[in-house]
Each structure stands twice: as C-alpha cells, then as structure tokens.
Design an enzyme around this catalytic site. Sequence first.
Site, PDB file in Angstrom:
ATOM      1  N   ASP A 117      -0.556  -0.579  -4.648  1.00  0.00           N
ATOM      2  CA  ASP A 117      -1.879  -0.094  -5.096  1.00  0.00           C
ATOM      3  C   ASP A 117      -1.827   1.282  -5.737  1.00  0.00           C
ATOM      4  O   ASP A 117      -2.693   1.644  -6.511  1.00  0.00           O
ATOM      5  CB  ASP A 117      -2.890  -0.102  -3.944  1.00  0.00           C
ATOM      6  CG  ASP A 117      -2.582   0.930  -2.861  1.00  0.00           C
ATOM      7  OD1 ASP A 117      -1.405   1.308  -2.693  1.00  0.00           O
ATOM      8  OD2 ASP A 117      -3.527   1.348  -2.160  1.00  0.00           O
ATOM      9  N   ASN A 118      -0.811   2.063  -5.389  1.00  0.00           N
ATOM     10  CA  ASN A 118      -0.644   3.410  -5.959  1.00  0.00           C
ATOM     11  C   ASN A 118       0.715   3.934  -5.500  1.00  0.00           C
ATOM     12  O   ASN A 118       1.404   3.296  -4.702  1.00  0.00           O
ATOM     13  CB  ASN A 118      -1.778   4.362  -5.533  1.00  0.00           C
ATOM     14  CG  ASN A 118      -2.035   4.402  -4.037  1.00  0.00           C
ATOM     15  OD1 ASN A 118      -3.046   3.893  -3.551  1.00  0.00           O
ATOM     16  ND2 ASN A 118      -1.121   4.981  -3.279  1.00  0.00           N
ATOM     17  N   CYS A 172      -6.417   4.150  -2.838  1.00  0.00           N
ATOM     18  CA  CYS A 172      -6.631   2.773  -2.370  1.00  0.00           C
ATOM     19  C   CYS A 172      -7.887   2.076  -2.875  1.00  0.00           C
ATOM     20  O   CYS A 172      -7.815   1.015  -3.484  1.00  0.00           O
ATOM     21  CB  CYS A 172      -6.650   2.745  -0.849  1.00  0.00           C
ATOM     22  SG  CYS A 172      -5.130   3.321  -0.115  1.00  0.00           S
ATOM     23  N   HIS A 232       1.491   2.212   4.135  1.00  0.00           N
ATOM     24  CA  HIS A 232       0.553   3.332   4.252  1.00  0.00           C
ATOM     25  C   HIS A 232       0.728   3.947   5.642  1.00  0.00           C
ATOM     26  O   HIS A 232       0.859   3.228   6.627  1.00  0.00           O
ATOM     27  CB  HIS A 232      -0.867   2.795   4.068  1.00  0.00           C
ATOM     28  CG  HIS A 232      -1.933   3.845   3.952  1.00  0.00           C
ATOM     29  ND1 HIS A 232      -2.279   4.669   4.992  1.00  0.00           N
ATOM     30  CD2 HIS A 232      -2.739   4.193   2.904  1.00  0.00           C
ATOM     31  CE1 HIS A 232      -3.260   5.476   4.596  1.00  0.00           C
ATOM     32  NE2 HIS A 232      -3.551   5.207   3.337  1.00  0.00           N
ATOM     33  N   ARG A 282      -8.105  -0.889  -5.795  1.00  0.00           N
ATOM     34  CA  ARG A 282      -8.499  -2.259  -5.430  1.00  0.00           C
ATOM     35  C   ARG A 282      -9.749  -2.717  -6.177  1.00  0.00           C
ATOM     36  O   ARG A 282      -9.896  -3.897  -6.526  1.00  0.00           O
ATOM     37  CB  ARG A 282      -8.733  -2.361  -3.917  1.00  0.00           C
ATOM     38  CG  ARG A 282      -7.425  -2.361  -3.146  1.00  0.00           C
ATOM     39  CD  ARG A 282      -7.553  -1.741  -1.764  1.00  0.00           C
ATOM     40  NE  ARG A 282      -6.287  -1.067  -1.476  1.00  0.00           N
ATOM     41  CZ  ARG A 282      -5.272  -1.634  -0.832  1.00  0.00           C
ATOM     42  NH1 ARG A 282      -5.400  -2.857  -0.330  1.00  0.00           N
ATOM     43  NH2 ARG A 282      -4.141  -0.994  -0.661  1.00  0.00           N
ATOM     44  N   ASP A 298       0.822  -1.216   0.000  1.00  0.00           N
ATOM     45  CA  ASP A 298       0.000   0.000   0.000  1.00  0.00           C
ATOM     46  C   ASP A 298       0.861   1.274   0.000  1.00  0.00           C
ATOM     47  O   ASP A 298       1.584   1.533   0.962  1.00  0.00           O
ATOM     48  CB  ASP A 298      -0.893  -0.026   1.258  1.00  0.00           C
ATOM     49  CG  ASP A 298      -2.075   0.909   1.131  1.00  0.00           C
ATOM     50  OD1 ASP A 298      -1.989   1.890   0.369  1.00  0.00           O
ATOM     51  OD2 ASP A 298      -3.093   0.650   1.803  1.00  0.00           O
ATOM     52  N   ASP A 299       0.771   2.041  -1.055  1.00  0.00           N
ATOM     53  CA  ASP A 299       1.461   3.339  -1.162  1.00  0.00           C
ATOM     54  C   ASP A 299       2.983   3.201  -1.306  1.00  0.00           C
ATOM     55  O   ASP A 299       3.725   4.140  -0.998  1.00  0.00           O
ATOM     56  CB  ASP A 299       1.164   4.261   0.045  1.00  0.00           C
ATOM     57  CG  ASP A 299      -0.276   4.745   0.102  1.00  0.00           C
ATOM     58  OD1 ASP A 299      -1.091   4.303  -0.721  1.00  0.00           O
ATOM     59  OD2 ASP A 299      -0.584   5.573   0.991  1.00  0.00           O
ATOM     60  N   SER A 348      -8.378   1.909   5.541  1.00  0.00           N
ATOM     61  CA  SER A 348      -6.966   2.217   5.784  1.00  0.00           C
ATOM     62  C   SER A 348      -6.627   2.291   7.271  1.00  0.00           C
ATOM     63  O   SER A 348      -7.483   2.563   8.113  1.00  0.00           O
ATOM     64  CB  SER A 348      -6.593   3.547   5.116  1.00  0.00           C
ATOM     65  OG  SER A 348      -6.638   3.390   3.724  1.00  0.00           O
ATOM     66  N   LYS A 388       0.981   9.518  -5.153  1.00  0.00           N
ATOM     67  CA  LYS A 388      -0.408   9.148  -4.834  1.00  0.00           C
ATOM     68  C   LYS A 388      -1.359  10.331  -5.016  1.00  0.00           C
ATOM     69  O   LYS A 388      -0.965  11.478  -4.803  1.00  0.00           O
ATOM     70  CB  LYS A 388      -0.434   8.687  -3.372  1.00  0.00           C
ATOM     71  CG  LYS A 388      -1.810   8.378  -2.817  1.00  0.00           C
ATOM     72  CD  LYS A 388      -1.724   7.793  -1.419  1.00  0.00           C
ATOM     73  CE  LYS A 388      -3.098   7.603  -0.827  1.00  0.00           C
ATOM     74  NZ  LYS A 388      -3.095   6.821   0.413  1.00  0.00           N
ATOM     75  N   HIS A 407     -10.956  -2.781   1.853  1.00  0.00           N
ATOM     76  CA  HIS A 407     -11.215  -1.430   1.347  1.00  0.00           C
ATOM     77  C   HIS A 407     -12.207  -1.341   0.196  1.00  0.00           C
ATOM     78  O   HIS A 407     -12.184  -0.385  -0.581  1.00  0.00           O
ATOM     79  CB  HIS A 407      -9.903  -0.723   0.978  1.00  0.00           C
ATOM     80  CG  HIS A 407      -9.895   0.717   1.430  1.00  0.00           C
ATOM     81  ND1 HIS A 407      -8.818   1.555   1.282  1.00  0.00           N
ATOM     82  CD2 HIS A 407     -10.864   1.461   2.040  1.00  0.00           C
ATOM     83  CE1 HIS A 407      -9.123   2.748   1.767  1.00  0.00           C
ATOM     84  NE2 HIS A 407     -10.363   2.712   2.243  1.00  0.00           N
ATOM     85  N   LYS A 442      -5.649  -5.608   3.893  1.00  0.00           N
ATOM     86  CA  LYS A 442      -6.634  -4.502   3.819  1.00  0.00           C
ATOM     87  C   LYS A 442      -7.599  -4.714   2.657  1.00  0.00           C
ATOM     88  O   LYS A 442      -7.171  -4.843   1.518  1.00  0.00           O
ATOM     89  CB  LYS A 442      -5.876  -3.194   3.670  1.00  0.00           C
ATOM     90  CG  LYS A 442      -6.705  -2.005   3.231  1.00  0.00           C
ATOM     91  CD  LYS A 442      -5.907  -0.738   3.393  1.00  0.00           C
ATOM     92  CE  LYS A 442      -6.138   0.218   2.259  1.00  0.00           C
ATOM     93  NZ  LYS A 442      -5.334   1.435   2.397  1.00  0.00           N
TER      94      LYS A 442
HETATM   95 MG    MG Z   1      -2.778   3.060  -1.260  1.00  0.00          MG
END
Ligand code: MG
Length: 492
Positions: free
Chosen positions: A272-273, A78, A220, A82, A38-39, A156, A293, A133, A131
């Site tokens: 994810d980003n 996020c 994240h 997803r 994540d991130d 998150s 992001k 989401h 996660k």
């Molecule tokens: Mg993310």
Amino acid sequence: MLVRRVLLAILLTGLAATSHCRAADQTTPPNIVLIFVDDLGYSDVGCFGAKDIRTPNIDRLAAEGTRFTSFYVSQPVCTASRASLMTGCYANRVGLSGALNHTSKVGIHADEVLLPELLRQRGYATAIFGKWHLGHRPEFSPLKHGFQEFLGIPYSNDNGPLHPVVKTIPSLPWIDGEKTAELDPDQSQFTQRLTEHAIRFLERHRDQPFFLYVPHIMPHVPIFASQKFKGRSGRGLYGDVVEELDWSVGAIIGALKRLNLEDNTLVIFTSDNGPFLSYGEHAGTASPFREGKLTTFEGGVRTPCVMWFPEKIPAGRTCDEPVASIDLLPTLAKLVGAPLPKQPIDGLDVWPILSGQPNARTPHESLLFFSGDELQAIRSGDWKLHFAHDYLTVAGPPGRAGKPANFEKMQPKSIEESGIRGIASRHGYEVRRIEQSLFNLKDDPGEAHNVAKQNPDVVRRLEALAEKAREELGDSIANRRGRGIRPVGRVD
Ligand code: MG
C-alpha cells in the site's frame, strides 16, 4: 480385455471432461486475487533486490509473470492508498486522506462505486480478508460496499493497546462480517488466519468467478510472525514477517493450482505504501529510493509489484513503464466486461502494458502525488517535479525493538492530533522542507540532484500540467479547491 476397455472409456470421459473445463474457462470471466501487503518496502522481496529475506514464492510469481518496477500508489499512507485502489480515483477526489483511526467519523461515501461492486454486477463472489481502513462505522463496512465476506481489522494494527507510543487507545477489534468476533486478537496468527480463510474462499467459489482481496495486516508495525517463521530470515523479525507473507502467497497460488484455477486467474501482489522508516529494524527498505512511507519521494509511493496471469501476462518480464494503483479498477473492469462508475475516475485502462503489447505506453500524460490535499509532486516521462512542501524524515537514529526513532524523548501524544506534526510526534519523525526541485528518475532514482535550473522548459511543462490538475482535484498548498472533489462519507 473388458477391464481395459472400461478403463479406456473412463480415461476418455475424464479427458473430455478436462477439455470441456478448459474450453469453459476461456469464456468465464477471469478470477482476480489482489494481495495488498502493508508498508512493505520496494526492496524487501528477492525479485526486487532483497538479499537477506527469502521470498521464493513471490520470486516464482515474478518468474512466471511480470515484475512492474514503476508501480505507484496514489498516496504514501494506508487509508488514502486503499481509497484509490478501491475507487480508481486520487484519494483526495473521494475525500479520504491519511490513516483513519478508532475515533474517525468519516469513511468511504455510499455513492462511490468500489471495485468489488463493479465485479458483483458481473456475478463475482467477493471477499476481503485483512485490513479494510476505509471507515470503521457500520455504514462504511466492506459488506455495504460490494464485499460479501469480511474477516480482519477495520484500521491499522497499531490502533490498539500495542501502539508503541500512545497508550490510551482501546482494544483492537477482529471483525467477522459486521460483528466484532474478538478483541485484541493474537497478532502472530494474522498471516496464517487470513491465508486459511483465503484458501477456504477459493475452495468454496471454484465454480464461480471470484474477487479475493487479501490486504494483509503485516508488515505494518507492531510486527509479528508465527512461531514457525520466527528467527528464520537474515533480517530479524521484520524479515521473518515478510517470509511468512511469502509463504502466504505460495499457499494461495498452491490452492489455485490444486483447484485447476491457475489458467483463468489474475494474481496481483503489491504494497500500500513504502516502509515506515522511523521503526528502523522493524521497518523495510526502499533502496535505491529516497525516504519512505508518509512522503511523496519514490520510497513512499513506488512499491514492488508482480502480476501473474498465465498466457495473458508475459512470463519472466520486467516492465518499467509507470502503472498506478488508480489504473487497476478501470483495467479490471474492462477485462471482465463491467461498466465503469458513472462519476469521473482518474485511472485509465493499462491492459496493453500489463499484457506486454509492444511499445505500450502509459495513457497518463502525468501522474500526481498528493499527500492529503497537497499536490506535492508530479511525474511525466522520466521527470518528477516536487513543489515546495514540508515532509517527514526520521528524527535521529532509527528506532529499535519496535519503538520509533527518538522514543526516549517522546511525550505520549493523542492519536487524534492530526496533520504532519501530529504524525511526527507519534512516530519519531521531524519536519523538513524541500523547495521546488526537478529530478530525472532515469538518471537519479534517488531524487538527490535537483536539475530544475538546467531544465526550465521541463519545469514549465510540468507546472502547466499541475495547474490543469489543480482545477479538477485542488491543492491546499496553492489554496485551491478542485471542482471534481466529492464528499467523504460522514457520520454525526
Ligand atoms: Mg500502509
């Protein structure tokens, strides 16, 4: 003599059993392990250029598999990212955008067919550890959308008392199946706990095809590493967190090898980003790309991606052909012989690219970059056209010690405040505008030199492709609603 003969017989039986297993493997649908951090920024792992974070396990995965240097998520945030990963659709097609929070009444619609549901039809065991989401209300539970097991968090990890700015958010739940097992779990244990569960899942399902989805909660913000990893990297706590994620990848690969599953398992690692740049030293980097992001610049939507599948995906290869997260569902469906969802999807089978077939090219004439319902950019070939839009950039010097930029001057805002200004107010960004701009990503990956004036034909071609896309998927900048937009899941 007798002892030797008995030993030989045992040995031969063993060999026969081994070769029987190997033969069986070839007809067994492949296992799939999808590790979705994540991130994480594009250049935060060694094989994508990090010098001060050690990621030997991800680097080994790349050495034994393929590094995809133009892998795109559909949106730079996020939930939307997803939604695309799970449905093979642009996120706005399935009505999901942004990042859901504990007040959200929307989630993935019951009629959407998710990747784990397709795989269940082919007899796969499925689990998500991490996660989710895609909605926290009961009807949106991963267990109602194809997963048989869920352990982790519904949204998150800053959506709780540890949010650096908003101080009115209730406890963060840790969910086991459909029940809240803990409140405000120790975040320094997230990576360890999820990895342990992942490995136990592999051990339990070694004799059955499985889909293991590990959407790690880190890195994240707020970021945490376990005691063992603290202070180890050359990039402070953020680097420690990434090194622990790398350990997790190594532990999962180690388990696959120990269980003799490595010959028939596809492992995909990506993010994810892009990085949450406002958080400064607690965020990653997306060098050489612009922004991170929340933006549709390359730093927001291009993520480091490695795929590993011995004998099927070439070893030690770098592939720069565009591959998108929306392509994973149709590609995996084809790979395992599962039917595609009946409703339209946007992704296409990219197995020829993944498997290294000579001259394999993306089957997409263009890739679209939406933020929410705004079509902000389009890529075709090496060209990327941004339409005029507002975007977020870090307001002043980046944050420190887990706080976002501009923290001292921030007024605590409610998490319900939506839109670009709500996000800016909570996370230390300011709003800027880019006018229509054309970039050649091959010459200018940092999207710094607008060459629209010199290339009017290219602009016209990309505009025409975007116009066609708007008919189907809409575009709130152009005040258009697409005919292919489906309803989001909603509770009263
Ligand atoms: Mg993310």
